[in-house]
Design a protein around this motif. Sequence first.
Motif, mmCIF file in Angstrom:
data_model
loop_
_atom_site.group_PDB
_atom_site.id
_atom_site.type_symbol
_atom_site.label_atom_id
_atom_site.label_comp_id
_atom_site.label_asym_id
_atom_site.label_seq_id
_atom_site.Cartn_x
_atom_site.Cartn_y
_atom_site.Cartn_z
ATOM 1 N N HIS A 150 0.850 -1.210 0.038
ATOM 2 C CA HIS A 150 0.013 0.163 -0.073
ATOM 3 C C HIS A 150 0.852 1.279 0.158
ATOM 4 O O HIS A 150 0.466 2.175 -0.666
ATOM 5 C CB HIS A 150 -0.864 -0.070 1.290
ATOM 6 C CG HIS A 150 -1.671 1.272 1.394
ATOM 7 N ND1 HIS A 150 -2.843 1.729 0.642
ATOM 8 C CD2 HIS A 150 -1.223 2.165 2.255
ATOM 9 C CE1 HIS A 150 -3.003 2.953 1.273
ATOM 10 N NE2 HIS A 150 -2.130 3.329 2.297
ATOM 11 N N GLN A 151 1.962 1.176 0.722
ATOM 12 C CA GLN A 151 2.707 2.336 0.967
ATOM 13 C C GLN A 151 3.364 2.753 -0.433
ATOM 14 O O GLN A 151 3.612 4.074 -0.801
ATOM 15 C CB GLN A 151 3.973 2.234 1.804
ATOM 16 C CG GLN A 151 3.298 2.288 3.362
ATOM 17 C CD GLN A 151 3.105 3.716 3.896
ATOM 18 O OE1 GLN A 151 2.221 4.380 3.176
ATOM 19 N NE2 GLN A 151 3.774 4.110 4.876
ATOM 20 N N ILE A 213 1.518 1.616 -15.335
ATOM 21 C CA ILE A 213 2.685 0.727 -16.091
ATOM 22 C C ILE A 213 3.896 0.586 -15.219
ATOM 23 O O ILE A 213 4.220 -0.444 -15.245
ATOM 24 C CB ILE A 213 2.790 1.299 -17.533
ATOM 25 C CG1 ILE A 213 1.961 1.311 -18.518
ATOM 26 C CG2 ILE A 213 4.246 0.714 -18.114
ATOM 27 C CD1 ILE A 213 1.920 1.889 -19.816
ATOM 28 N N VAL A 214 4.352 1.563 -14.483
ATOM 29 C CA VAL A 214 5.937 1.530 -14.083
ATOM 30 C C VAL A 214 5.494 0.424 -12.913
ATOM 31 O O VAL A 214 6.186 -0.446 -12.872
ATOM 32 C CB VAL A 214 6.175 2.875 -13.372
ATOM 33 C CG1 VAL A 214 7.389 2.577 -12.384
ATOM 34 C CG2 VAL A 214 6.456 3.740 -14.617
ATOM 35 N N PRO A 215 4.480 0.523 -11.757
ATOM 36 C CA PRO A 215 4.500 -0.484 -10.938
ATOM 37 C C PRO A 215 4.262 -1.790 -11.546
ATOM 38 O O PRO A 215 4.361 -2.814 -10.659
ATOM 39 C CB PRO A 215 3.428 0.112 -9.896
ATOM 40 C CG PRO A 215 2.485 0.772 -10.745
ATOM 41 C CD PRO A 215 3.576 1.468 -11.686
ATOM 42 N N TRP A 216 3.386 -1.717 -12.678
ATOM 43 C CA TRP A 216 2.888 -3.217 -13.165
ATOM 44 C C TRP A 216 4.089 -4.021 -13.794
ATOM 45 O O TRP A 216 4.332 -4.994 -13.488
ATOM 46 C CB TRP A 216 1.855 -2.974 -14.049
ATOM 47 C CG TRP A 216 1.210 -3.901 -14.717
ATOM 48 C CD1 TRP A 216 1.199 -5.186 -14.152
ATOM 49 C CD2 TRP A 216 0.623 -3.938 -16.303
ATOM 50 N NE1 TRP A 216 0.727 -6.090 -15.300
ATOM 51 C CE2 TRP A 216 0.239 -5.224 -16.373
ATOM 52 C CE3 TRP A 216 0.453 -3.136 -17.053
ATOM 53 C CZ2 TRP A 216 -0.388 -5.976 -17.633
ATOM 54 C CZ3 TRP A 216 -0.269 -3.643 -18.183
ATOM 55 C CH2 TRP A 216 -0.583 -4.804 -18.631
ATOM 56 N N LEU A 217 4.758 -3.102 -14.679
ATOM 57 C CA LEU A 217 5.763 -3.930 -15.493
ATOM 58 C C LEU A 217 7.082 -3.859 -14.637
ATOM 59 O O LEU A 217 8.024 -4.726 -15.027
ATOM 60 C CB LEU A 217 5.794 -3.179 -16.729
ATOM 61 C CG LEU A 217 4.740 -3.467 -17.660
ATOM 62 C CD1 LEU A 217 4.880 -2.830 -18.938
ATOM 63 C CD2 LEU A 217 4.174 -5.019 -17.754
ATOM 64 N N PHE A 218 7.350 -2.818 -13.813
ATOM 65 C CA PHE A 218 8.799 -2.720 -13.238
ATOM 66 C C PHE A 218 8.527 -2.435 -11.929
ATOM 67 O O PHE A 218 9.145 -1.661 -11.259
ATOM 68 C CB PHE A 218 9.451 -1.309 -14.013
ATOM 69 C CG PHE A 218 9.376 -1.433 -15.506
ATOM 70 C CD1 PHE A 218 10.219 -2.227 -16.181
ATOM 71 C CD2 PHE A 218 8.696 -0.645 -16.222
ATOM 72 C CE1 PHE A 218 10.342 -2.105 -17.411
ATOM 73 C CE2 PHE A 218 8.597 -0.554 -17.222
ATOM 74 C CZ PHE A 218 9.568 -1.468 -18.329
ATOM 75 N N PRO A 219 8.181 -3.443 -11.159
ATOM 76 C CA PRO A 219 7.862 -3.220 -9.769
ATOM 77 C C PRO A 219 8.992 -3.518 -8.984
ATOM 78 O O PRO A 219 9.238 -2.850 -7.619
ATOM 79 C CB PRO A 219 6.805 -4.537 -9.251
ATOM 80 C CG PRO A 219 7.123 -5.492 -10.330
ATOM 81 C CD PRO A 219 7.442 -4.657 -11.583
ATOM 82 N N ARG A 220 10.089 -4.101 -9.436
ATOM 83 C CA ARG A 220 11.486 -4.270 -8.637
ATOM 84 C C ARG A 220 12.206 -2.764 -8.658
ATOM 85 O O ARG A 220 13.361 -2.802 -8.145
ATOM 86 C CB ARG A 220 12.223 -5.302 -9.451
ATOM 87 C CG ARG A 220 11.443 -6.534 -9.594
ATOM 88 C CD ARG A 220 12.575 -7.574 -9.932
ATOM 89 N NE ARG A 220 11.923 -9.032 -9.729
ATOM 90 C CZ ARG A 220 11.609 -9.546 -8.515
ATOM 91 N NH1 ARG A 220 12.076 -9.059 -7.558
ATOM 92 N NH2 ARG A 220 11.204 -10.900 -8.796
ATOM 93 N N ASP A 225 10.792 -7.821 -2.932
ATOM 94 C CA ASP A 225 9.837 -8.856 -2.306
ATOM 95 C C ASP A 225 8.653 -9.247 -3.276
ATOM 96 O O ASP A 225 7.686 -8.177 -3.644
ATOM 97 C CB ASP A 225 9.310 -8.125 -1.147
ATOM 98 C CG ASP A 225 8.815 -9.508 0.001
ATOM 99 O OD1 ASP A 225 7.983 -10.016 -0.699
ATOM 100 O OD2 ASP A 225 9.155 -9.507 0.987
ATOM 101 N N GLN A 226 8.661 -10.264 -3.721
ATOM 102 C CA GLN A 226 7.500 -10.711 -4.625
ATOM 103 C C GLN A 226 6.175 -10.732 -3.981
ATOM 104 O O GLN A 226 5.248 -10.365 -4.568
ATOM 105 C CB GLN A 226 7.578 -12.309 -4.979
ATOM 106 C CG GLN A 226 6.722 -12.796 -6.210
ATOM 107 C CD GLN A 226 6.905 -11.977 -7.237
ATOM 108 O OE1 GLN A 226 7.878 -11.298 -7.698
ATOM 109 N NE2 GLN A 226 5.723 -11.604 -7.922
ATOM 110 N N MET A 227 6.024 -10.872 -2.333
ATOM 111 C CA MET A 227 4.762 -10.690 -1.719
ATOM 112 C C MET A 227 4.273 -9.228 -1.698
ATOM 113 O O MET A 227 2.920 -9.056 -2.029
ATOM 114 C CB MET A 227 4.942 -11.202 -0.455
ATOM 115 C CG MET A 227 5.154 -13.048 -0.370
ATOM 116 S SD MET A 227 5.494 -13.421 1.420
ATOM 117 C CE MET A 227 3.836 -13.098 2.048
ATOM 118 N N VAL A 228 5.177 -8.505 -1.686
ATOM 119 C CA VAL A 228 4.938 -6.891 -1.881
ATOM 120 C C VAL A 228 4.396 -6.767 -3.284
ATOM 121 O O VAL A 228 3.394 -5.919 -3.353
ATOM 122 C CB VAL A 228 5.879 -6.066 -1.256
ATOM 123 C CG1 VAL A 228 5.772 -4.588 -1.418
ATOM 124 C CG2 VAL A 228 6.360 -6.344 0.064
#
Length: 335
Positions: A150-151, A213-220, A225-228
């Motif tokens: 969420h943060q 798009i950024v948090p969807w395709l480039f979350p790293r 952390d995959q759970m986050v």
Amino acid sequence: MKLNFPFSCEITETQFQIRGFAWPAVLVGLVAQSASLGMKDSWGPLKALAAASVINAVGDIFLCSVCGYGIAGAAWATMVSQIVAAFMMMQNLNSRGFRAFSFTIPSTRELLQIFEIAAPVFVTMTSKVAFYALLTYSATSMGAITLAGHQVMVNILCMCTVWGEPLSQTAQSFMPEMIYGANRNLMKARMLLKSLVVIGAIAGLTVGTAGTIVPWLFPRLFTNDQMVVQQMHKVLIPYFTALFVTPSVHSLEGALLAGRDLRYLSQSMGACFCVGTFLLLLVRDKFSSLTLCWWVLVFFQWSRFGSALQRLVSPTGMLYNENFNQPEQVKVKAT
């Protein structure tokens, strides 16, 4: 596992103490900036903010890297940059014929006029901030992983929403003379509002798409952390839906501020906050779902949009009624 943070807490307290010295300058600078924007002068504040950014960056490098003062040095650099920015914006007002550095005590009537404007705006801003705080509080009760996701998303949302603020500033700068000025023209005011809403929709679609798009395709970029990441992806649809309408909300609420329809703005924001709070508490207690909490945020944003739009297109509203909320002609004391 036991975690101790005495050093971090001490640094944070020191940072806030140092930056607290600049708060008077920050408040004065905000007033000077608003005055300049009200006169359609955006270059003065822009130069001041650009100079402050350079001072802050150079100060961070020098005090943190060269002198080794760490986060305290960053706080000192920020404080100095804020004071310089306030001085430059006041000097900009002086160059336009105002005595920005003079000091006068406002009369009772002037204080009352300030209160009549500031109180509804305070309620509006407080309701908005309180709702976002309650949204984060609701996520806190769902565990550390959920809160982390969420943060990340709410911080990206906050970074993207600032793109709608210029629309609000434009409405507040140009619409008052069209609504109340000697050459008032409500048709031009309606055309300006229509343009701002259309621009807001385009900006919302553009920023919303890029910001999704950024948090969807480039979350790293934000976490490994995959759970986050899974928690982040759960709220992508409501995140986009809320972000898409935000620039248009800014333009509509800026128009209400320009027309001094402050009582309605504060009342509608208060109503949205109360209903949104009830729904958040219900979702948190009954479903404990972060996705549903974000859909409540969507409701909050779209309710603000619908309420402001309904008011502005109303035949009895400020843009259609020639006699709406016309102020009395009073002499204004120059300072």
